[in-house]
Scaffold this motif. Sequence first.
Motif, PDB file in Angstrom:
ATOM      1  N   ILE A 199     -18.522  34.233  56.374  1.00  6.81           N
ATOM      2  CA  ILE A 199     -19.161  35.183  56.552  1.00  6.81           C
ATOM      3  C   ILE A 199     -18.543  36.455  57.146  1.00  6.81           C
ATOM      4  O   ILE A 199     -18.451  37.587  56.828  1.00  6.81           O
ATOM      5  N   LEU A 200     -17.602  36.040  58.129  1.00  8.75           N
ATOM      6  CA  LEU A 200     -16.690  37.213  58.829  1.00  8.75           C
ATOM      7  C   LEU A 200     -15.876  37.562  57.561  1.00  8.75           C
ATOM      8  O   LEU A 200     -15.603  38.815  57.658  1.00  8.75           O
ATOM      9  N   GLN A 201     -15.361  36.940  56.878  1.00  9.64           N
ATOM     10  CA  GLN A 201     -14.322  37.363  55.822  1.00  9.64           C
ATOM     11  C   GLN A 201     -14.950  38.280  55.109  1.00  9.64           C
ATOM     12  O   GLN A 201     -14.375  39.499  54.493  1.00  9.64           O
ATOM     13  N   LEU A 202     -15.974  38.007  54.556  1.00  4.72           N
ATOM     14  CA  LEU A 202     -16.991  38.772  53.528  1.00  4.72           C
ATOM     15  C   LEU A 202     -17.321  40.105  54.361  1.00  4.72           C
ATOM     16  O   LEU A 202     -17.093  41.358  53.804  1.00  4.72           O
ATOM     17  N   HIS A 203     -17.562  40.092  55.535  1.00  2.88           N
ATOM     18  CA  HIS A 203     -17.816  41.368  56.500  1.00  2.88           C
ATOM     19  C   HIS A 203     -16.438  42.084  56.530  1.00  2.88           C
ATOM     20  O   HIS A 203     -16.647  43.201  56.299  1.00  2.88           O
ATOM     21  N   ARG A 204     -15.444  41.488  56.953  1.00  2.00           N
ATOM     22  CA  ARG A 204     -14.242  42.314  56.680  1.00  2.00           C
ATOM     23  C   ARG A 204     -13.934  42.802  55.600  1.00  2.00           C
ATOM     24  O   ARG A 204     -13.690  44.038  55.363  1.00  2.00           O
ATOM     25  N   ASP A 205     -14.052  42.176  54.441  1.00  2.00           N
ATOM     26  CA  ASP A 205     -13.750  42.636  52.977  1.00  2.00           C
ATOM     27  C   ASP A 205     -14.773  43.864  52.894  1.00  2.00           C
ATOM     28  O   ASP A 205     -14.257  44.967  51.943  1.00  2.00           O
ATOM     29  N   LEU A 206     -15.805  43.814  53.251  1.00  2.00           N
ATOM     30  CA  LEU A 206     -16.939  44.892  52.954  1.00  2.00           C
ATOM     31  C   LEU A 206     -16.395  46.222  53.523  1.00  2.00           C
ATOM     32  O   LEU A 206     -16.841  47.316  52.828  1.00  2.00           O
ATOM     33  N   TYR A 207     -15.918  46.179  54.554  1.00  2.00           N
ATOM     34  CA  TYR A 207     -15.511  47.268  55.153  1.00  2.00           C
ATOM     35  C   TYR A 207     -14.070  47.667  55.309  1.00  2.00           C
ATOM     36  O   TYR A 207     -13.418  48.524  55.781  1.00  2.00           O
ATOM     37  N   ARG A 208     -13.396  46.987  54.153  1.00  2.00           N
ATOM     38  CA  ARG A 208     -11.749  47.064  54.131  1.00  2.00           C
ATOM     39  C   ARG A 208     -11.466  48.468  53.797  1.00  2.00           C
ATOM     40  O   ARG A 208     -10.304  49.045  54.244  1.00  2.00           O
ATOM     41  N   PHE A 209     -12.094  49.434  53.047  1.00  2.00           N
ATOM     42  CA  PHE A 209     -11.931  50.614  52.775  1.00  2.00           C
ATOM     43  C   PHE A 209     -12.172  51.777  53.797  1.00  2.00           C
ATOM     44  O   PHE A 209     -11.859  52.738  53.788  1.00  2.00           O
ATOM     45  N   THR A 210     -12.762  51.184  54.909  1.00  2.71           N
ATOM     46  CA  THR A 210     -13.561  52.324  55.655  1.00  2.71           C
ATOM     47  C   THR A 210     -12.647  52.356  57.006  1.00  2.71           C
ATOM     48  O   THR A 210     -12.508  53.405  57.671  1.00  2.71           O
ATOM     49  N   GLY A 211     -11.897  51.283  57.283  1.00  4.43           N
ATOM     50  CA  GLY A 211     -11.057  51.436  58.702  1.00  4.43           C
ATOM     51  C   GLY A 211     -11.867  50.902  59.910  1.00  4.43           C
ATOM     52  O   GLY A 211     -11.446  51.335  60.771  1.00  4.43           O
ATOM     53  N   ASP A 212     -12.939  50.773  59.619  1.00  5.11           N
ATOM     54  CA  ASP A 212     -13.870  50.369  60.840  1.00  5.11           C
ATOM     55  C   ASP A 212     -13.313  49.218  61.671  1.00  5.11           C
ATOM     56  O   ASP A 212     -12.814  48.337  61.192  1.00  5.11           O
ATOM     57  N   SER A 213     -13.316  49.324  62.888  1.00  8.84           N
ATOM     58  CA  SER A 213     -12.565  48.260  63.728  1.00  8.84           C
ATOM     59  C   SER A 213     -13.511  47.042  63.902  1.00  8.84           C
ATOM     60  O   SER A 213     -13.081  46.154  64.441  1.00  8.84           O
ATOM     61  N   PHE A 214     -14.964  47.314  63.759  1.00  9.88           N
ATOM     62  CA  PHE A 214     -15.679  46.043  63.749  1.00  9.88           C
ATOM     63  C   PHE A 214     -15.720  45.334  62.621  1.00  9.88           C
ATOM     64  O   PHE A 214     -16.609  44.195  62.697  1.00  9.88           O
ATOM     65  N   ALA A 215     -15.016  45.550  61.608  1.00  6.03           N
ATOM     66  CA  ALA A 215     -15.117  44.753  60.381  1.00  6.03           C
ATOM     67  C   ALA A 215     -14.557  43.329  60.505  1.00  6.03           C
ATOM     68  O   ALA A 215     -13.502  43.190  61.220  1.00  6.03           O
ATOM     69  N   GLY A 216     -15.284  42.208  60.235  1.00  7.53           N
ATOM     70  CA  GLY A 216     -15.191  41.091  60.223  1.00  7.53           C
ATOM     71  C   GLY A 216     -15.048  40.367  61.506  1.00  7.53           C
ATOM     72  O   GLY A 216     -14.504  39.384  61.878  1.00  7.53           O
ATOM     73  N   ARG A 217     -15.929  41.071  62.614  1.00  6.77           N
ATOM     74  CA  ARG A 217     -16.150  40.504  63.858  1.00  6.77           C
ATOM     75  C   ARG A 217     -17.804  40.390  64.168  1.00  6.77           C
ATOM     76  O   ARG A 217     -18.323  41.250  63.544  1.00  6.77           O
ATOM     77  N   TRP A 218     -17.999  39.491  64.935  1.00  8.29           N
ATOM     78  CA  TRP A 218     -19.726  39.456  65.303  1.00  8.29           C
ATOM     79  C   TRP A 218     -19.911  40.476  66.272  1.00  8.29           C
ATOM     80  O   TRP A 218     -19.000  41.061  67.298  1.00  8.29           O
ATOM     81  N   LYS A 219     -21.194  41.060  66.380  1.00  6.04           N
ATOM     82  CA  LYS A 219     -21.589  41.922  67.305  1.00  6.04           C
ATOM     83  C   LYS A 219     -21.367  41.496  68.680  1.00  6.04           C
ATOM     84  O   LYS A 219     -21.867  40.192  68.990  1.00  6.04           O
ATOM     85  N   ASP A 220     -20.988  42.080  69.507  1.00  9.65           N
ATOM     86  CA  ASP A 220     -20.888  41.542  70.926  1.00  9.65           C
ATOM     87  C   ASP A 220     -22.167  42.065  71.980  1.00  9.65           C
ATOM     88  O   ASP A 220     -21.866  42.277  73.096  1.00  9.65           O
ATOM     89  N   SER A 221     -22.938  43.035  71.386  1.00  8.04           N
ATOM     90  CA  SER A 221     -24.213  43.438  72.098  1.00  8.04           C
ATOM     91  C   SER A 221     -25.189  43.846  71.226  1.00  8.04           C
ATOM     92  O   SER A 221     -25.061  43.868  69.977  1.00  8.04           O
ATOM     93  N   ASP A 222     -26.447  43.903  71.912  1.00  3.86           N
ATOM     94  CA  ASP A 222     -27.612  44.027  70.884  1.00  3.86           C
ATOM     95  C   ASP A 222     -27.741  45.646  70.400  1.00  3.86           C
ATOM     96  O   ASP A 222     -27.005  46.445  70.996  1.00  3.86           O
TER      97      ASP A 222
END
Length: 72
Positions: free
Chosen positions: A49-72
């Motif tokens: 799931i984290l890999q797919l999330h990272r891949d989903l945002y691979r073209f955006t450069g977002d730092s949260f890609a492939g990471r779980w949320k750490d806040s609500d």
Amino acid sequence: ATSDKRLRDLMAEKAEPKNRDEREIAGYRFVLDTIHERHDAVPVTPGVILQLHRDLYRFTGDSFAGRWKDSD
């Protein structure tokens, strides 16, 4: 959002994304390609799931890609 022609070109990998919307579209394409090509071999695990999330945002450069949320 993008035009129908740009969407077709992005999905066919004939164009580079020009903006954030198009980068997200390219990420969706990349993840869907992975799922369609290897659906039987892709286990549903937290790591995948984290890999797919990272891949989903691979073209955006977002730092949260492939990471779980750490806040609500």
